[in-house]
Design an enzyme around this catalytic site. Structure first.
Site, PDB file in Angstrom:
ATOM      1  N   GLY A   1       8.596  -7.889  11.486  1.00 32.77           N
ATOM      2  CA  GLY A   1       9.593  -8.300  12.452  1.00 32.77           C
ATOM      3  C   GLY A   1       9.077  -8.240  13.867  1.00 32.77           C
ATOM      4  O   GLY A   1       9.816  -8.535  14.815  1.00 32.77           O
ATOM      5  N   ASP A   2       7.819  -7.857  14.047  1.00 33.74           N
ATOM      6  CA  ASP A   2       7.209  -7.774  15.382  1.00 33.74           C
ATOM      7  C   ASP A   2       5.735  -8.137  15.215  1.00 33.74           C
ATOM      8  O   ASP A   2       5.358  -8.761  14.227  1.00 33.74           O
ATOM      9  CB  ASP A   2       7.417  -6.379  15.976  1.00 33.74           C
ATOM     10  CG  ASP A   2       7.522  -6.387  17.497  1.00 33.74           C
ATOM     11  OD1 ASP A   2       6.738  -7.109  18.117  1.00 33.74           O
ATOM     12  OD2 ASP A   2       8.373  -5.672  18.055  1.00 33.74           O
ATOM     13  N   ASP A   3       4.894  -7.746  16.171  1.00 34.11           N
ATOM     14  CA  ASP A   3       3.481  -8.095  16.095  1.00 34.11           C
ATOM     15  C   ASP A   3       2.841  -7.492  14.844  1.00 34.11           C
ATOM     16  O   ASP A   3       3.061  -6.319  14.527  1.00 34.11           O
ATOM     17  CB  ASP A   3       2.744  -7.575  17.330  1.00 34.11           C
ATOM     18  CG  ASP A   3       3.331  -8.132  18.627  1.00 34.11           C
ATOM     19  OD1 ASP A   3       3.676  -9.330  18.656  1.00 34.11           O
ATOM     20  OD2 ASP A   3       3.440  -7.360  19.596  1.00 34.11           O
TER      21      ASP A   3
END
Length: 482
Positions: free
Chosen positions: A263-265
């Protein structure tokens, strides 16, 4: 008196002796072969093998997915820590579901998670399961809340020679509990990470499946000589701050052969936040990332920053595959960050369904507090990308430096970008950047139109010291074999 011997008999005797020696050697080789490849043992590549072994069940562990094993893990590691000077120790987590809160590792120690084992993070938010730990000095404040932070599920500080591995065993942070509290604004402390190792040397994290971390998954910080390989990291693409791997103020680090859905990097390279990171002053340097596959529709495959105030330098990224990912290798910084991102080398990116291929942001405004110095400008220079193939791309590039502080010496070469059926009209949006390019399609913006070096952008051919580290073959007794 010397009597001459029959040469035929001498030859026969020598042959018999040679045959006996050969049979002995063959017998010894067979014994050694059996010793090196026992049927009830698993082969495990590791930086160190251990003299002593134990099971979590030896310390009262119950793998029913309901009973808390927090104290069992703590008892086991406390006991095994006494064996550090005698060849070290390994704790094996056998098949089962092992519910636990946070526990701390020790030096000269291996945590081995069997392929049919699953460590489950506790969903009981109290001090006995999730102790509070100090704020990180290079961050100054908590990321979710200004106060302290919860200890990570698996935590260690001031350690030497630690291995966290398995034959694809699972560590599940059961993060939905924490994500819900984050979205509701109910957190008084920063969420726990799944694995965090601080101030340590000789660390290996490998061959595991990590799922649903409350926040970041793997966070080595203030450490050196770190190997991370063979991880499968999975989180819902809308889960908050579930970075896959965050090397933070670390040196001599190797990340390879990882598959991440986040959900992020997927990987976020960091070194502290604004004035706190500037004061702490510990860069991330000498980092190699190879054979990474990333899926993250709202974030980057590899982010450099945004917390990069201690500096990031000498990063080598090779053979990166991005699928349905917002951007590939992205630089994130802002006024007030200070520090630097320099000597970055990227080679061999294969991208499909991307919003951006190249993205640099000089206006990433997230700050720890209002005490940062807006005159602390970052230095972004010597950024190299080469050998890129992309398809179904919306924007080729969005490159935004800082007015009065341009990003310099950007080199892009041998790039072929195929656009989506409805691409943006302005493919290269460039401000406050300077650099070079060669053999790039679609053609780059004017600030990068100057011809680059013959042969394309730089990529070092030497090896970092961490790349020369060879893992040993260790043997772990298979707990499923009696």
């Amino acid at each position: 008196m010397y009597l001459p011997q029959d040469p035929t008999k001498t030859h026969d005797a020598a042959a018999r002796i040679s045959a006996v020696i050969l049979l002995a050697l063959l017998s010894l080789a067979t014994v050694e072969g059996k010793r090196s490849c026992p049927t009830n043992y698993l082969q495990v590549p590791a930086i160190s093998c251990r003299k002593h072994t134990a099971l979590i069940t030896d310390f009262g562990g119950v793998g029913d997915g309901v009973t808390s094993n927090t104290q069992a893990f703590r008892r086991a590691i406390e006991h095994l820590s006494s064996l550090a000077a005698d060849g070290g120790a390994q704790l094996t987590v056998p098949p089962g579901k092992w519910l636990t809160g946070s526990f701390n590792l020790t030096s000269h120690f291996t945590l081995f998670v069997h392929k049919d084992a699953k460590i489950l993070g506790s969903q009981v938010e109290n001090e006995s399961e999730w102790p509070q730990v100090a704020l990180l000095p290079s961050y100054g404040v908590g990321r979710d809340a200004p106060g302290g932070r919860y200890s990570s599920l698996i935590f260690g500080t001031n350690l030497t020679d630690v291995v966290i591995t398995g034959n694809n065993g699972t560590i599940d942070g059961q993060g939905a509990y924490w994500w819900d509290k984050f979205h509701k604004g109910e957190l008084n402390l920063t969420r726990p990470y799944l694995i965090e190792i601080m101030y340590s040397d000789q660390i290996q994290i490998s061959d595991l499946t990590l799922v649903n971390s409350p926040s970041w998954f793997v966070h080595p910080i203030y450490s050196k000589n770190v190997i991370i390989q063979g991880l499968t990291i999975l989180a819902p693409i809308d889960s908050p701050n579930t970075d896959g791997i965050d090397p933070d103020s670390c040196s001599n680090t190797r990340i390879e052969d990882c598959f991440i859905v986040s959900g992020d990097d997927c990987i976020a390279v960091k070194s502290g936040w604004d004035q706190y990171g500037i004061k702490f002053g510990m860069p991330t340097e000498d980092l190699v990332i190879k054979r990474l596959t990333c899926i993250s529709p709202d974030s980057a495959g590899v982010a450099l920053g945004s917390e990069m105030s201690g500096g990031i330098r000498n990063v080598r990224i090779e053979n990166f595959t991005g699928i349905n990912t917002q951007s590939a290798v992205r630089i994130k910084t802002a006024r007030g960050r200070g520090g630097f991102v320099k000597d970055i080398f990227v080679r061999g990116m294969y991208l499909s369904t991307m919003k951006y291929v190249f993205w640099m942001t000089g206006n990433y405004k997230s700050h720890p507090d209002d005490k940062f110095d807006p005159a602390a400008l970052p230095e972004i220079t010597n950024i190299n990308y080469r050998d890129v193939v992309a398809e179904n791309v919306t924007y080729s590039a969005r490159l935004e430096g800082i007015s009065g502080d341009p990003f310099t010496n950007i080199c892009i070469s041998n790039v072929k970008i195929g656009l989506t059926a409805t691409p943006k009209k302005l493919q290269w949006n460039c401000t406050d950047v300077e650099g070079f390019s060669s053999d790039v399609v679609p053609p780059p913006c004017a600030p990068l139109a100057k011809a680059g070096k013959s042969g394309g952008c730089d990529f070092p051919e030497d090896q970092l010291p961490i790349e020369r580290v060879q893992l040993k073959t260790c043997f772990v007794q298979n707990p499923t074999v009696v």
